[in-house]
Design an enzyme around this catalytic site. Structure first.
Site, PDB file in Angstrom:
ATOM      1  N   GLY A   1      12.834  56.443   7.272  1.00 53.90           N
ATOM      2  CA  GLY A   1      12.984  58.136   6.900  1.00 53.90           C
ATOM      3  C   GLY A   1      14.356  58.599   5.901  1.00 53.90           C
ATOM      4  O   GLY A   1      14.470  58.914   5.266  1.00 53.90           O
TER       5      GLY A   1
ATOM      6  N   GLU B   1      20.794  57.734   9.116  1.00 50.53           N
ATOM      7  CA  GLU B   1      19.652  58.187   9.407  1.00 50.53           C
ATOM      8  C   GLU B   1      19.497  59.126   8.910  1.00 50.53           C
ATOM      9  O   GLU B   1      20.116  60.204   8.591  1.00 50.53           O
ATOM     10  CB  GLU B   1      19.933  58.464  11.238  1.00 50.53           C
ATOM     11  CG  GLU B   1      19.744  57.843  11.981  1.00 50.53           C
ATOM     12  CD  GLU B   1      18.090  57.168  12.155  1.00 50.53           C
ATOM     13  OE1 GLU B   1      16.874  57.891  11.296  1.00 50.53           O
ATOM     14  OE2 GLU B   1      17.865  56.739  13.077  1.00 50.53           O
ATOM     15  N   ASP B   2      18.430  60.151   8.584  1.00 46.17           N
ATOM     16  CA  ASP B   2      17.800  60.735   7.679  1.00 46.17           C
ATOM     17  C   ASP B   2      18.387  61.765   9.380  1.00 46.17           C
ATOM     18  O   ASP B   2      18.749  63.057   8.436  1.00 46.17           O
ATOM     19  CB  ASP B   2      16.258  61.272   7.503  1.00 46.17           C
ATOM     20  CG  ASP B   2      15.544  60.485   8.720  1.00 46.17           C
ATOM     21  OD1 ASP B   2      15.568  59.433   8.919  1.00 46.17           O
ATOM     22  OD2 ASP B   2      14.247  61.009   8.855  1.00 46.17           O
TER      23      ASP B   2
ATOM     24  N   ASP C   1      17.857  63.557  16.090  1.00 44.88           N
ATOM     25  CA  ASP C   1      16.325  65.096  16.504  1.00 44.88           C
ATOM     26  C   ASP C   1      16.934  64.464  18.585  1.00 44.88           C
ATOM     27  O   ASP C   1      17.980  65.378  18.764  1.00 44.88           O
ATOM     28  CB  ASP C   1      15.412  64.135  16.351  1.00 44.88           C
ATOM     29  CG  ASP C   1      14.745  65.753  16.899  1.00 44.88           C
ATOM     30  OD1 ASP C   1      14.028  66.525  18.023  1.00 44.88           O
ATOM     31  OD2 ASP C   1      13.409  65.971  16.156  1.00 44.88           O
TER      32      ASP C   1
ATOM     33  N   PHE D   1      10.170  71.788  13.089  1.00 45.77           N
ATOM     34  CA  PHE D   1       9.845  70.390  13.110  1.00 45.77           C
ATOM     35  C   PHE D   1       9.690  70.337  11.058  1.00 45.77           C
ATOM     36  O   PHE D   1       9.271  71.006  10.889  1.00 45.77           O
ATOM     37  CB  PHE D   1       8.674  70.373  13.164  1.00 45.77           C
ATOM     38  CG  PHE D   1       8.081  68.899  12.570  1.00 45.77           C
ATOM     39  CD1 PHE D   1       8.636  67.198  13.589  1.00 45.77           C
ATOM     40  CD2 PHE D   1       7.735  68.448  11.743  1.00 45.77           C
ATOM     41  CE1 PHE D   1       7.691  65.836  13.200  1.00 45.77           C
ATOM     42  CE2 PHE D   1       7.541  66.671  11.221  1.00 45.77           C
ATOM     43  CZ  PHE D   1       7.511  65.687  12.223  1.00 45.77           C
ATOM     44  N   VAL D   2      10.904  69.516  10.619  1.00 45.29           N
ATOM     45  CA  VAL D   2      10.838  69.338   9.663  1.00 45.29           C
ATOM     46  C   VAL D   2      10.843  68.088   8.101  1.00 45.29           C
ATOM     47  O   VAL D   2       9.931  66.916   9.003  1.00 45.29           O
ATOM     48  CB  VAL D   2      12.261  69.573   8.626  1.00 45.29           C
ATOM     49  CG1 VAL D   2      13.590  70.793   8.711  1.00 45.29           C
ATOM     50  CG2 VAL D   2      13.513  68.376   9.682  1.00 45.29           C
TER      51      VAL D   2
ATOM     52  N   ARG E   1       7.184  62.811   2.450  1.00 45.56           N
ATOM     53  CA  ARG E   1       8.382  61.932   1.827  1.00 45.56           C
ATOM     54  C   ARG E   1       8.437  61.811   1.112  1.00 45.56           C
ATOM     55  O   ARG E   1       9.908  62.119   0.565  1.00 45.56           O
ATOM     56  CB  ARG E   1       7.712  60.396   2.868  1.00 45.56           C
ATOM     57  CG  ARG E   1       7.578  59.946   4.146  1.00 45.56           C
ATOM     58  CD  ARG E   1       7.698  59.057   4.265  1.00 45.56           C
ATOM     59  NE  ARG E   1       7.355  57.298   5.561  1.00 45.56           N
ATOM     60  CZ  ARG E   1       8.381  58.002   6.482  1.00 45.56           C
ATOM     61  NH1 ARG E   1       9.145  58.858   6.806  1.00 45.56           N
ATOM     62  NH2 ARG E   1       7.723  57.519   8.002  1.00 45.56           N
TER      63      ARG E   1
HETATM   64  C1  PRP Z   1      12.261  59.632  12.853  1.00 37.14           C
HETATM   65  C2  PRP Z   1      14.318  59.342  12.071  1.00 37.14           C
HETATM   66  C3  PRP Z   1      15.032  59.150  13.358  1.00 37.14           C
HETATM   67  C4  PRP Z   1      13.946  59.972  14.286  1.00 37.14           C
HETATM   68  C5  PRP Z   1      14.828  60.596  15.198  1.00 37.14           C
HETATM   69  O1  PRP Z   1      12.156  58.340  12.967  1.00 37.14           O
HETATM   70  O2  PRP Z   1      14.238  58.442  10.754  1.00 37.14           O
HETATM   71  O3  PRP Z   1      14.572  57.750  13.067  1.00 37.14           O
HETATM   72  O4  PRP Z   1      12.741  59.906  14.276  1.00 37.14           O
HETATM   73  O5  PRP Z   1      14.352  61.174  15.829  1.00 37.14           O
HETATM   74  P1  PRP Z   1      15.222  61.036  17.973  1.00 37.14           P
HETATM   75  O6  PRP Z   1      16.597  61.398  17.939  1.00 37.14           O
HETATM   76  O7  PRP Z   1      14.408  61.853  18.563  1.00 37.14           O
HETATM   77  O8  PRP Z   1      15.132  59.770  17.799  1.00 37.14           O
HETATM   78  P2  PRP Z   1      10.634  57.815  13.125  1.00 37.14           P
HETATM   79  O9  PRP Z   1       9.926  57.344  14.362  1.00 37.14           O
HETATM   80  O10 PRP Z   1      10.028  59.182  13.093  1.00 37.14           O
HETATM   81  O11 PRP Z   1      10.411  56.822  11.968  1.00 37.14           O
HETATM   82  P3  PRP Z   1      10.376  57.213   9.973  1.00 37.14           P
HETATM   83  O12 PRP Z   1      11.719  57.339  10.288  1.00 37.14           O
HETATM   84  O13 PRP Z   1       9.946  55.574   9.683  1.00 37.14           O
HETATM   85  O14 PRP Z   1       9.082  58.058   9.576  1.00 37.14           O
END
Ligand code: PRP
Length: 176
Positions: A43, A98-99, A102, A151-152, A164
């Site tokens: 992400g 981080e992106d 959550d 959810f974004v 993406r």
């Molecule tokens: C997403 C995002 C963060 C994480 C945040 O990754 O990139 O790393 O979730 O969520 P949290 O605070 O609830 O742990 P994802 O697992 O969707 O993988 P991706 O980045 O490969 O899409």
């Protein structure tokens, strides 16, 4: 994808502007230091690429791939590393990029993971932060935007692998 473009939450111009501010802040805070910036795949790739170009410092780029959402919209609670960093981090100034934070589970896991490698300092920079979704007391050092618990997608963030490449942060009103 045009028929289902996400509703705009944060437009491209605002993202660009905020990233320039974050870049200046990081450049000032780490003046005279070598920084290792870690891109948390997948992400974070777009944010990372834009952010590091606004940081006026010698910077090493590292990549880690973690996943806890799979094809779901809520975290599985289990963080899996699918690709790890390769450079030694001991004695280095490390920033996790981080992106989104959550539930906070991923970033908490990463903090523990990297602390064990004895960096000189370890900070977190996240483009997005959902304070109402946080399930631990992790504290972030650099935050782009605090957002509501929706959810974004876009700007690197996906829904089932899609969206993406959308250049802004958006919300899927009908799909999720
Ligand atoms: C997403 C995002 C963060 C994480 C945040 O990754 O990139 O790393 O979730 O969520 P949290 O605070 O609830 O742990 P994802 O697992 O969707 O993988 P991706 O980045 O490969 O899409």
């Amino acid at each position: 994808m045009n028929s289902k473009l996400p509703r705009v939450m944060i437009p491209e111009t605002k993202i660009k502007q905020r990233i320039a501010e974050l870049g200046s802040e990081i450049s000032a805070d780490y003046k005279g230091k070598d920084v290792i910036a870690i891109c948390v795949l997948k992400g974070s790739y777009m944010f990372f690429a834009d952010l590091i170009r606004k940081v006026d410092l010698p910077i090493h780029c590292e990549f880690i791939s973690v996943s806890s959402y799979g094809n779901k919209t809520t975290s599985s609670g289990e963080v899996k590393i699918t690709l790890d960093t390769t450079e030694p981090l001991s004695g280095k100034h490390v920033i996790i990029v981080e992106d989104i934070v959550d539930s906070g589970l991923t970033v908490q896991y990463l903090l523990n993971h990297f602390k064990a490698r004895k960096p000189a300092s370890l900070k977190i920079c996240s483009l997005l932060f959902k304070p109402d979704a946080l399930k631990n007391d992790v504290s972030l050092d650099y935050i782009g935007f605090k957002i509501a618990n929706e959810f974004v997608v876009g700007y690197g963030l996906d829904y089932m692998g899609r969206y993406r490449q959308v250049p802004y942060i958006g919300v899927l009103d009908n799909e999720v």
